[in-house]
Motif scaffolding. Structure first.
Motif, PDB file in Angstrom:
ATOM      1  N   ASP A 295     -16.293   2.557   1.372  1.00  0.00           N
ATOM      2  CA  ASP A 295     -15.999   3.950   1.049  1.00  0.00           C
ATOM      3  C   ASP A 295     -16.678   4.377  -0.253  1.00  0.00           C
ATOM      4  OD1 ASP A 295     -14.485   4.175   3.324  1.00  0.00           O
ATOM      5  OD2 ASP A 295     -12.553   3.956   2.301  1.00  0.00           O
ATOM      6  N   ARG A 296     -16.682   3.495  -1.249  1.00  0.00           N
ATOM      7  CA  ARG A 296     -17.310   3.810  -2.538  1.00  0.00           C
ATOM      8  C   ARG A 296     -18.812   4.022  -2.387  1.00  0.00           C
ATOM      9  NH1 ARG A 296     -16.315  -0.983  -6.074  1.00  0.00           N
ATOM     10  NH2 ARG A 296     -17.580   0.182  -7.574  1.00  0.00           N
ATOM     11  N   ALA A 297     -19.381   3.436  -1.335  1.00  0.00           N
ATOM     12  CA  ALA A 297     -20.824   3.541  -1.130  1.00  0.00           C
ATOM     13  C   ALA A 297     -21.237   4.863  -0.483  1.00  0.00           C
ATOM     14  CB  ALA A 297     -21.315   2.371  -0.289  1.00  0.00           C
ATOM     15  N   ASN A 298     -20.275   5.731  -0.194  1.00  0.00           N
ATOM     16  CA  ASN A 298     -20.575   7.093   0.272  1.00  0.00           C
ATOM     17  C   ASN A 298     -21.485   7.132   1.494  1.00  0.00           C
ATOM     18  OD1 ASN A 298     -19.039   8.089  -1.822  1.00  0.00           O
ATOM     19  ND2 ASN A 298     -20.789   8.590  -3.131  1.00  0.00           N
ATOM     20  N   GLY A 299     -21.198   6.290   2.468  1.00  0.00           N
ATOM     21  CA  GLY A 299     -21.982   6.310   3.695  1.00  0.00           C
ATOM     22  C   GLY A 299     -23.218   5.447   3.674  1.00  0.00           C
ATOM     23  N   PHE A 300     -23.508   4.823   2.524  1.00  0.00           N
ATOM     24  CA  PHE A 300     -24.688   3.955   2.428  1.00  0.00           C
ATOM     25  C   PHE A 300     -24.475   2.650   3.181  1.00  0.00           C
ATOM     26  CE2 PHE A 300     -26.920   0.559  -0.023  1.00  0.00           C
ATOM     27  CZ  PHE A 300     -28.216   0.890   0.352  1.00  0.00           C
ATOM     28  N   LEU A 301     -23.277   2.043   3.043  1.00  0.00           N
ATOM     29  CA  LEU A 301     -22.952   0.795   3.732  1.00  0.00           C
ATOM     30  C   LEU A 301     -22.106   1.096   4.969  1.00  0.00           C
ATOM     31  CD1 LEU A 301     -21.965  -1.516   0.733  1.00  0.00           C
ATOM     32  CD2 LEU A 301     -24.101  -1.587   2.040  1.00  0.00           C
ATOM     33  N   THR A 302     -22.367   0.375   6.052  1.00  0.00           N
ATOM     34  CA  THR A 302     -21.599   0.529   7.282  1.00  0.00           C
ATOM     35  C   THR A 302     -21.272  -0.851   7.846  1.00  0.00           C
ATOM     36  OG1 THR A 302     -23.599   0.609   8.660  1.00  0.00           O
ATOM     37  CG2 THR A 302     -22.742   2.707   7.837  1.00  0.00           C
ATOM     38  N   ASP A 303     -20.177  -0.920   8.582  1.00  0.00           N
ATOM     39  CA  ASP A 303     -19.815  -2.160   9.296  1.00  0.00           C
ATOM     40  C   ASP A 303     -19.780  -3.389   8.384  1.00  0.00           C
ATOM     41  OD1 ASP A 303     -19.753  -0.713  11.731  1.00  0.00           O
ATOM     42  OD2 ASP A 303     -21.917  -0.956  11.943  1.00  0.00           O
ATOM     43  N   LEU A 304     -19.278  -3.225   7.182  1.00  0.00           N
ATOM     44  CA  LEU A 304     -19.195  -4.337   6.233  1.00  0.00           C
ATOM     45  C   LEU A 304     -18.174  -5.346   6.748  1.00  0.00           C
ATOM     46  CD1 LEU A 304     -20.204  -5.359   3.483  1.00  0.00           C
ATOM     47  CD2 LEU A 304     -18.430  -3.992   2.404  1.00  0.00           C
TER      48      LEU A 304
END
Length: 243
Positions: A11-20
């Motif tokens: 969430d903190r990555a603002n859409g940059f990271l997905t499916d962590l």
């Protein structure tokens, strides 16, 4: 790191990271973290938001290079947290290989929107991980002609997986093996230094050394490489004794 913590980081990555995700590494005491990342969602501000220092050389590079670097370091911090280690910056060697903090050993990889980190507190082992987009067209032709022998090209047509997937897995596994053995070998060695003797199956493939690489790494030694597949990428990883 539990799933709640992973979700918070995502969430903190603002859409940059997905499916962590923390996956089963199948290696004792090693953690495997994977994610997708969206280069289009990258901004320089994410380095501060995720508390990741950006080296000057990376800061001066392209947005794509900065996105690749940020994704890998974010996963490294997630892996440290999962191991119960206070997150610390991961420096870069001149070769771009990560320099892990004292007491840690691991490997990072990224390719076309997917990234992965393999990390452990067992510094008596060396580790290698590689992710690749499943090759097709010209990239597939390059793998077949530049990294695989005639015998290996035949093997890629065998087994339960498509030939393109097998070829990409063989290439990726050789990259992961290089990362694993380089600290012991101390110099670059080619794709022909290890060979695929049988088609990948059951989430494992085996590479056999075709030449002596070091006193303790001799022709005929075999290395089992774990792998996983998605619809678009392969992931390969392994560990080996560090001496």
């Amino acid at each position: 790191m539990d799933q709640t913590s992973l979700t918070t980081l995502q969430d903190r990555a603002n859409g940059f990271l997905t499916d962590l995700t923390v996956e089963n590494s199948r290696i004792p005491d090693a953690v495997l973290v994977t994610a997708g990342y969206e280069t289009s969602a990258y901004t320089d501000a994410l380095f501060n938001k995720l508390n990741i220092p950006v080296p000057l050389k990376v800061h001066r590079s392209s947005a794509k290079r900065k996105a690749d670097f940020l994704a890998g370091r974010a996963l490294a911090l997630a892996a440290m947290t999962h191991l119960g280690v206070t997150p610390q910056p991961v420096a870069n060697a001149p070769s771009r290989a990560p320099i892990w903090p004292d007491g840690l050993a691991g490997s990072l990889s990224h390719a076309r929107g997917r990234c992965a980190c393999l990390l452990s507190r067992d510094t008596g082992q060396t580790y290698g991980i590689d992710t690749e987009a499943i090759a097709k067209d010209r990239p597939l032709a390059a793998i077949l002609t530049e990294t695989l022998s005639a015998a290996e090209r035949h093997i890629t047509t065998q087994g339960p997986l498509p030939a393109a997937t097998n070829a990409t897995l063989a290439f990726s596994a050789k990259e992961a093996l290089f990362k694993t053995l380089y600290p012991r070998v101390g110099h670059h060695f080619g794709f022909d230094a290890a060979a695929l003797r049988a088609a990948p199956k059951d989430d494992t493939l085996t590479l056999t050394l075709t030449t002596d690489l070091a006193q303790s790494l001799t022709k005929g030694m075999q290395f089992d490489v774990y792998f996983s597949l998605s619809t678009t990428h392969v992931l390969t990883w392994l560990s080996a004794p560090g001496a």
